[in-house]
Design an enzyme around this catalytic site. Structure first.
Site, short mmCIF file in Angstrom:
data_model
loop_
_atom_site.label_atom_id
_atom_site.label_comp_id
_atom_site.label_asym_id
_atom_site.label_seq_id
_atom_site.Cartn_x
_atom_site.Cartn_y
_atom_site.Cartn_z
N ASN A 33 161.82 115.72 47.97
CA ASN A 33 161.66 117.15 48.28
C ASN A 33 160.97 117.80 47.08
OD1 ASN A 33 163.71 117.99 46.38
ND2 ASN A 33 165.19 117.16 47.87
N VAL A 48 166.15 108.47 52.10
CA VAL A 48 165.52 107.46 51.24
C VAL A 48 165.48 107.94 49.78
CG1 VAL A 48 163.09 108.16 51.58
CG2 VAL A 48 163.65 105.77 51.20
N ASP A 49 165.34 109.24 49.59
CA ASP A 49 165.31 109.84 48.25
C ASP A 49 166.62 109.52 47.51
OD1 ASP A 49 164.52 111.36 46.14
OD2 ASP A 49 164.65 113.30 47.15
P1 ADP Z 1 162.23 113.12 54.95
O1 ADP Z 1 163.01 114.23 54.33
O2 ADP Z 1 160.82 113.01 54.43
O3 ADP Z 1 162.30 113.14 56.43
P2 ADP Z 1 164.20 110.97 54.85
O4 ADP Z 1 164.67 110.22 53.68
O5 ADP Z 1 165.21 111.84 55.54
O6 ADP Z 1 162.93 111.80 54.38
O7 ADP Z 1 163.59 109.97 55.91
C1 ADP Z 1 162.34 109.37 55.80
C2 ADP Z 1 162.38 108.01 56.47
O8 ADP Z 1 162.95 107.07 55.59
C3 ADP Z 1 163.25 107.98 57.71
O9 ADP Z 1 162.55 107.28 58.74
C4 ADP Z 1 164.47 107.22 57.29
O10 ADP Z 1 165.05 106.50 58.36
C5 ADP Z 1 163.89 106.29 56.28
N1 ADP Z 1 164.82 105.73 55.29
C6 ADP Z 1 166.02 106.17 54.88
N2 ADP Z 1 166.56 105.35 53.95
C7 ADP Z 1 165.66 104.35 53.76
C8 ADP Z 1 165.60 103.21 52.94
N3 ADP Z 1 166.60 102.90 52.10
N4 ADP Z 1 164.51 102.40 53.02
C9 ADP Z 1 163.49 102.70 53.83
N5 ADP Z 1 163.46 103.77 54.63
C10 ADP Z 1 164.54 104.60 54.60
#
Ligand code: ADP
Length: 286
Positions: free
Chosen positions: A138, A147-148
């Site tokens: 963000n 993922v963050d």
């Molecule tokens: P954003 O806020 O950009 O939507 P998110 O983290 O909520 O970011 O999600 C982005 C994508 O990353 C989603 O498709 C989610 O399922 C995926 N994601 C979450 N955790 C992981 C991970 N450990 N490795 C790869 N992809 C992930």
């Protein structure tokens, strides 16, 4: 300067012509056709030489054969064709066609090489042994969920410290940090757009995330880079639309640049994986 006119032995007596005809036959140049109508056709190309620029390979084959055969009845005809440049023009057109065929072949192999540079896998991006992973961050860069959160947990507190020094990152842009405890050497943080229905420049902002991340990767001589599906989690971007943008942008970048060498799309879960595979399949069939 006056030059001697070119003369060739009449076709039927000449060894050279005999060899020439044999070679043409071996190369499929001598083919059966309606002689009279082709003589007229051949004359048309002599009157309007610019027509040659559009002639296809079978027309050129017929033309050559017509001229060579005519030598049998009109001694000196071929010499004339050579001297007035018509024979050379036919050969040049053949050369253009040949070059185009080679270029088309090269394009096809370039395209399939490029597709081999893109990989789609299912898994957890924090586990990957690549030069860089991309974080769907963000704008504060101070960590969050999804993922963050997973990347910050795996990398350790030092990542947060470095992110703090970077201050913010605007939507569609990207910044780079070290990977700390991650197997990846670098983390490229990019801020995807929040989905607001599709009329607020979301597509272009998402495309910009991929472009800026890849540009940074190129600057840092990163060879392998892994992307999550940016914006498709909490930010609500529809997965299919996002994956089309992701694949198209990466494809375009690899087309225009020599680096990175390998781009991996990391899908979190089966449905994201199926979606990426489907979109990639459609993309390669285009
Ligand atoms: P954003 O806020 O950009 O939507 P998110 O983290 O909520 O970011 O999600 C982005 C994508 O990353 C989603 O498709 C989610 O399922 C995926 N994601 C979450 N955790 C992981 C991970 N450990 N490795 C790869 N992809 C992930």
């Amino acid at each position: 300067m006056q030059t001697e006119p070119l003369t060739l032995d009449p076709f039927c007596y000449s060894e050279k012509f005999h060899r020439f005809i044999t070679t043409l036959s071996e190369e499929n140049f001598v083919i059966s056709f309606d002689w009279v109508s082709w003589q007229n056709e051949a004359n048309r190309f002599i009157t309007y030489p610019e027509l040659l620029t559009l002639a296809d390979i079978s027309t050129l084959q017929k033309l050559l054969t017509t001229h060579v055969r005519k030598e049998r009845f009109c001694s000196g005809y071929m010499a004339n064709m050579i001297e007035n440049g018509h024979f050379l023009a036919i050969l040049k057109r053949l050369q253009v066609i040949r070059t185009n065929i080679i270029l088309e072949k090269t394009d096809i192999s370039d395209e399939s090489n490029m597709m081999q540079q893109i990989e789609i896998i299912q898994g957890d991006i924090t586990q990957l042994q690549v030069d860089a992973i991309v974080n769907a961050a963000n704008s504060s860069l101070l960590g969050g969920g999804g993922v963050d959160g997973a990347i910050h947990r795996a990398a350790g507190r030092e990542l947060l410290e470095e992110c703090r020094q970077l201050r913010r990152c605007e939507t569609g842009e990207a910044k780079i940090t070290k990977g700390y405890n991650l197997p990846a050497k670098w983390v490229i943080h990019t801020v995807g757009p929040v989905w607001k229905g599709g009329n607020y420049g979301e597509d272009e902002l998402l495309a910009s995330c991929y472009r800026h991340s890849l540009t940074l990767a190129e600057q840092y001589q990163i060879k392998t880079i892994a992307f999550p599906a940016i914006s498709t989690g909490v930010y609500g971007f529809p997965m299919e639309r996002a994956s089309k943008i992701a694949i198209a942008e990466v494809h375009q970048f690899l087309h225009d640049h020599n680096s990175p060498e390998q781009v991996i799309f990391v899908c979190f879960g089966q449905s994201a994986y199926d979606c990426y595979l489907r979109v990639m399949q459609e993309f390669t069939e285009k």
